[in-house]
Scaffold this motif. Structure first.
Motif, PDB file in Angstrom:
ATOM      1  N   PRO A 132       0.809  -1.033   0.046  1.00 30.81           N
ATOM      2  CA  PRO A 132       0.076  -0.183  -0.187  1.00 30.81           C
ATOM      3  C   PRO A 132       0.762   1.286  -0.003  1.00 30.81           C
ATOM      4  O   PRO A 132       0.495   2.249  -0.493  1.00 30.81           O
ATOM      5  CB  PRO A 132      -0.884  -0.237   1.018  1.00 30.81           C
ATOM      6  CG  PRO A 132      -0.563  -1.524   1.529  1.00 30.81           C
ATOM      7  CD  PRO A 132       0.553  -2.075   1.209  1.00 30.81           C
ATOM      8  N   TYR A 133       2.022   1.292   0.612  1.00 33.02           N
ATOM      9  CA  TYR A 133       2.834   2.368   0.821  1.00 33.02           C
ATOM     10  C   TYR A 133       3.698   2.663  -0.496  1.00 33.02           C
ATOM     11  O   TYR A 133       3.833   3.790  -0.846  1.00 33.02           O
ATOM     12  CB  TYR A 133       3.960   2.236   1.908  1.00 33.02           C
ATOM     13  CG  TYR A 133       3.229   2.173   3.315  1.00 33.02           C
ATOM     14  CD1 TYR A 133       2.791   3.068   4.046  1.00 33.02           C
ATOM     15  CD2 TYR A 133       3.288   0.793   3.697  1.00 33.02           C
ATOM     16  CE1 TYR A 133       2.143   3.274   5.094  1.00 33.02           C
ATOM     17  CE2 TYR A 133       2.414   0.515   4.920  1.00 33.02           C
ATOM     18  CZ  TYR A 133       2.085   1.695   5.805  1.00 33.02           C
ATOM     19  OH  TYR A 133       1.505   1.646   6.928  1.00 33.02           O
ATOM     20  N   HIS A 135       2.091   2.127  -3.539  1.00 36.04           N
ATOM     21  CA  HIS A 135       1.079   2.245  -4.608  1.00 36.04           C
ATOM     22  C   HIS A 135      -0.375   2.389  -4.415  1.00 36.04           C
ATOM     23  O   HIS A 135      -1.091   3.003  -5.214  1.00 36.04           O
ATOM     24  CB  HIS A 135       0.877   0.767  -5.494  1.00 36.04           C
ATOM     25  CG  HIS A 135       2.196  -0.045  -5.986  1.00 36.04           C
ATOM     26  ND1 HIS A 135       2.627   0.759  -7.097  1.00 36.04           N
ATOM     27  CD2 HIS A 135       3.020  -0.886  -5.493  1.00 36.04           C
ATOM     28  CE1 HIS A 135       3.751  -0.133  -7.339  1.00 36.04           C
ATOM     29  NE2 HIS A 135       3.751  -0.968  -6.443  1.00 36.04           N
ATOM     30  N   GLY A 136      -0.483   2.691  -3.021  1.00 32.35           N
ATOM     31  CA  GLY A 136      -2.106   3.047  -2.774  1.00 32.35           C
ATOM     32  C   GLY A 136      -2.253   4.382  -2.861  1.00 32.35           C
ATOM     33  O   GLY A 136      -3.403   4.694  -3.433  1.00 32.35           O
ATOM     34  N   TYR A 137      -1.591   5.368  -2.849  1.00 31.25           N
ATOM     35  CA  TYR A 137      -1.957   6.606  -3.325  1.00 31.25           C
ATOM     36  C   TYR A 137      -2.279   6.991  -4.514  1.00 31.25           C
ATOM     37  O   TYR A 137      -3.202   7.890  -4.793  1.00 31.25           O
ATOM     38  CB  TYR A 137      -0.840   7.702  -2.587  1.00 31.25           C
ATOM     39  CG  TYR A 137      -1.012   9.197  -2.787  1.00 31.25           C
ATOM     40  CD1 TYR A 137      -1.447   9.870  -1.640  1.00 31.25           C
ATOM     41  CD2 TYR A 137      -0.787   9.994  -3.996  1.00 31.25           C
ATOM     42  CE1 TYR A 137      -1.710  11.304  -1.931  1.00 31.25           C
ATOM     43  CE2 TYR A 137      -0.965  11.391  -3.864  1.00 31.25           C
ATOM     44  CZ  TYR A 137      -1.534  11.864  -2.868  1.00 31.25           C
ATOM     45  OH  TYR A 137      -1.836  13.338  -3.006  1.00 31.25           O
ATOM     46  N   GLN A 141      -7.904   7.332  -3.909  1.00 32.03           N
ATOM     47  CA  GLN A 141      -9.073   6.536  -2.874  1.00 32.03           C
ATOM     48  C   GLN A 141     -10.396   6.129  -3.858  1.00 32.03           C
ATOM     49  O   GLN A 141     -11.557   6.146  -3.020  1.00 32.03           O
ATOM     50  CB  GLN A 141      -9.519   7.999  -2.097  1.00 32.03           C
ATOM     51  CG  GLN A 141      -8.371   8.708  -1.462  1.00 32.03           C
ATOM     52  CD  GLN A 141      -9.072   9.914  -0.595  1.00 32.03           C
ATOM     53  OE1 GLN A 141      -9.465  10.594  -1.043  1.00 32.03           O
ATOM     54  NE2 GLN A 141      -8.775   9.829   0.734  1.00 32.03           N
ATOM     55  N   ILE A 144     -10.964  -0.487  -3.770  1.00 30.48           N
ATOM     56  CA  ILE A 144      -9.677  -1.525  -3.829  1.00 30.48           C
ATOM     57  C   ILE A 144     -10.279  -2.864  -3.501  1.00 30.48           C
ATOM     58  O   ILE A 144     -11.039  -2.979  -2.498  1.00 30.48           O
ATOM     59  CB  ILE A 144      -8.781  -0.827  -2.442  1.00 30.48           C
ATOM     60  CG1 ILE A 144      -8.133   0.508  -3.021  1.00 30.48           C
ATOM     61  CG2 ILE A 144      -7.585  -1.947  -2.484  1.00 30.48           C
ATOM     62  CD1 ILE A 144      -7.152   1.239  -1.939  1.00 30.48           C
ATOM     63  N   GLN A 156      -3.672  -6.942   5.389  1.00 32.29           N
ATOM     64  CA  GLN A 156      -3.510  -5.992   4.228  1.00 32.29           C
ATOM     65  C   GLN A 156      -4.957  -5.221   4.005  1.00 32.29           C
ATOM     66  O   GLN A 156      -5.068  -4.175   3.605  1.00 32.29           O
ATOM     67  CB  GLN A 156      -3.307  -6.950   2.908  1.00 32.29           C
ATOM     68  CG  GLN A 156      -2.812  -6.041   1.855  1.00 32.29           C
ATOM     69  CD  GLN A 156      -2.343  -6.936   0.444  1.00 32.29           C
ATOM     70  OE1 GLN A 156      -3.134  -7.916   0.302  1.00 32.29           O
ATOM     71  NE2 GLN A 156      -1.175  -6.813   0.251  1.00 32.29           N
ATOM     72  N   LEU A 160      -5.226  -1.108   4.258  1.00 34.15           N
ATOM     73  CA  LEU A 160      -5.772  -0.348   2.760  1.00 34.15           C
ATOM     74  C   LEU A 160      -6.851   0.377   3.008  1.00 34.15           C
ATOM     75  O   LEU A 160      -7.178   1.377   2.061  1.00 34.15           O
ATOM     76  CB  LEU A 160      -5.876  -1.149   1.638  1.00 34.15           C
ATOM     77  CG  LEU A 160      -4.747  -1.768   1.047  1.00 34.15           C
ATOM     78  CD1 LEU A 160      -4.754  -3.103   0.339  1.00 34.15           C
ATOM     79  CD2 LEU A 160      -4.377  -0.866   0.196  1.00 34.15           C
ATOM     80  N   TRP A 163      -6.602   4.022   2.225  1.00 33.36           N
ATOM     81  CA  TRP A 163      -6.386   4.690   0.920  1.00 33.36           C
ATOM     82  C   TRP A 163      -7.643   4.356  -0.009  1.00 33.36           C
ATOM     83  O   TRP A 163      -7.687   4.780  -1.232  1.00 33.36           O
ATOM     84  CB  TRP A 163      -5.207   3.627   0.169  1.00 33.36           C
ATOM     85  CG  TRP A 163      -3.871   4.226   0.385  1.00 33.36           C
ATOM     86  CD1 TRP A 163      -3.170   4.928  -0.062  1.00 33.36           C
ATOM     87  CD2 TRP A 163      -3.201   3.646   1.668  1.00 33.36           C
ATOM     88  NE1 TRP A 163      -1.909   5.168   0.507  1.00 33.36           N
ATOM     89  CE2 TRP A 163      -1.852   4.257   1.558  1.00 33.36           C
ATOM     90  CE3 TRP A 163      -3.376   2.612   2.772  1.00 33.36           C
ATOM     91  CZ2 TRP A 163      -0.913   4.100   2.580  1.00 33.36           C
ATOM     92  CZ3 TRP A 163      -2.520   2.330   3.586  1.00 33.36           C
ATOM     93  CH2 TRP A 163      -1.256   3.033   3.504  1.00 33.36           C
ATOM     94  N   VAL A 166     -12.440  -0.621   0.643  1.00 31.62           N
ATOM     95  CA  VAL A 166     -11.977  -2.051   0.514  1.00 31.62           C
ATOM     96  C   VAL A 166     -12.766  -3.209   0.307  1.00 31.62           C
ATOM     97  O   VAL A 166     -13.835  -3.168   1.023  1.00 31.62           O
ATOM     98  CB  VAL A 166     -10.995  -2.103   1.760  1.00 31.62           C
ATOM     99  CG1 VAL A 166     -10.238  -3.577   1.470  1.00 31.62           C
ATOM    100  CG2 VAL A 166      -9.855  -1.021   1.575  1.00 31.62           C
ATOM    101  N   PHE A 219      -4.762  -5.610  -4.578  1.00 30.11           N
ATOM    102  CA  PHE A 219      -3.658  -6.125  -3.902  1.00 30.11           C
ATOM    103  C   PHE A 219      -3.815  -7.451  -3.554  1.00 30.11           C
ATOM    104  O   PHE A 219      -4.779  -8.014  -3.436  1.00 30.11           O
ATOM    105  CB  PHE A 219      -3.646  -5.296  -2.572  1.00 30.11           C
ATOM    106  CG  PHE A 219      -3.277  -3.623  -2.700  1.00 30.11           C
ATOM    107  CD1 PHE A 219      -2.118  -3.337  -2.557  1.00 30.11           C
ATOM    108  CD2 PHE A 219      -4.014  -2.729  -3.517  1.00 30.11           C
ATOM    109  CE1 PHE A 219      -1.508  -2.058  -2.933  1.00 30.11           C
ATOM    110  CE2 PHE A 219      -3.491  -1.350  -3.482  1.00 30.11           C
ATOM    111  CZ  PHE A 219      -2.230  -1.207  -3.227  1.00 30.11           C
TER     112      PHE A 219
END
Length: 306
Positions: A132-133, A135-137, A141, A144, A156, A160, A163, A166, A219
């Motif tokens: 996530p760190y 590719h999440g940004y 929003q 996911i 996970q 997430l 972001w 989910v 993810f």
């Protein structure tokens, strides 16, 4: 030539270690097969000073900087065997060449083992991710999806929710008790029980019941393993972690074999380019220390790191 250090693997952690060693004016041979783990992704994110930079550009620039040091030798190839002992190692490459070294650094990286879902591997690093760190940004929003693969998928999914919205696909791979379900629901995670049939389009999940759910990205908590069997064949102890198998190292990056060190994803978790570079830099310093004070070369007994 008897090199001070032979580095097996020329990706981020291996290059970071090499930089410390050549700046100490030690002779270093890097043998690299050119298979970076993150070669499936296009850009780096979350790496200070390199955020949004193409990954190939970062690697190429790092190599150019290393090659400015006269004590570096860079060889493109694959290592087949390591024999000998500290100060007298022989490394044999796939083309039959032999090289001598006092210390060995294994920076071979890991391979991601993906769930066998139609369409998932083709999107790996593009719209299917693990960190996530990293590719999440960039998902803005949006929705996911988390593809259930191991107990790490539950963590996970919780993580997430910062972001985007989910959905966790159990996909027959997870056991969710009432406590876990309540925790996920409190975080706003939607739990989808139907199995996945295939992944299509950008990141569209088609379920076996015919429904098709669209996401900004997916993810999956992959299981990792060393990218080649070299560590095991030369007697380095391996260990099981929640993310997969890695080489067991002590706090100074020493493996169970005196004179052989390991760094980066193959030796520690969690994984990212930033963490690999930091660990590589520290490992390079520890190897240099072992060359200055050979009495420190023995690995700590039964000391590992998950």
């Amino acid at each position: 030539m008897n090199h001070d250090v032979i580095v097996v693997g020329g990706s981020y952690s291996g290059m970071a270690a090499t930089l410390q060693l050549v700046r100490a004016r030690r002779s270093v041979l890097v043998i690299d097969a050119g298979q970076r783990r993150n070669r499936f992704a296009s850009h780096s994110h979350g790496f200070l000073g390199q955020d949004g930079v193409p990954l190939g550009e970062i690697a190429a620039n790092a190599r150019r900087q290393l090659q400015a040091y006269p004590t570096l030798t860079w060889l493109e190839g694959r290592v087949e065997a390591v024999a000998g002992q500290a100060d007298e190692f022989t490394v044999t490459t796939a083309d039959g060449e032999s090289h001598l070294g006092r210390r060995i650094l294994l920076a071979t990286g890991v391979t991601d083992q993906l769930p066998a879902i139609d369409g998932l591997a083709q999107r790996w690093g593009k719209t299917v991710f693990h960190c996530p760190y990293c590719h999440g940004y960039e998902l803005g929003q949006g929705r996911i999806g988390v593809v259930g693969a191991s107990p790490m998928s539950i963590h996970q999914a919780e993580l997430l929710t910062d972001w985007g919205d989910v959905t966790l696909f159990v996909n027959g791979a997870l056991e969710l008790n009432e406590e876990i379900r309540s925790t996920l629901e409190r975080r706003g995670v939607v739990i989808e029980e139907a199995r996945i049939d295939k992944i299509e389009g950008h990141a569209d999940v088609t379920l076996v019941d015919g429904r098709r759910l669209s996401f900004a990205g997916l993810f999956v908590a992959t299981r990792t393993a060393p990218s080649d069997p070299l560590a095991g064949t030369i007697g380095c102890a391996l260990e099981e972690t929640p993310m997969g198998i890695q080489i067991r190292t002590d706090a100074e990056s020493k493996t169970s074999v005196p004179g052989i060190f390991a760094c980066g994803d193959v030796a520690r978790a969690p994984h990212s380019v930033s963490l690999a570079v930091g660990n590589g830099a520290m490992t390079g310093a520890q190897i240099h220390r072992s060359l200055l004070w050979p009495e420190t070369i023995e690995p700590a007994q039964a000391e590992g790191r998950a």
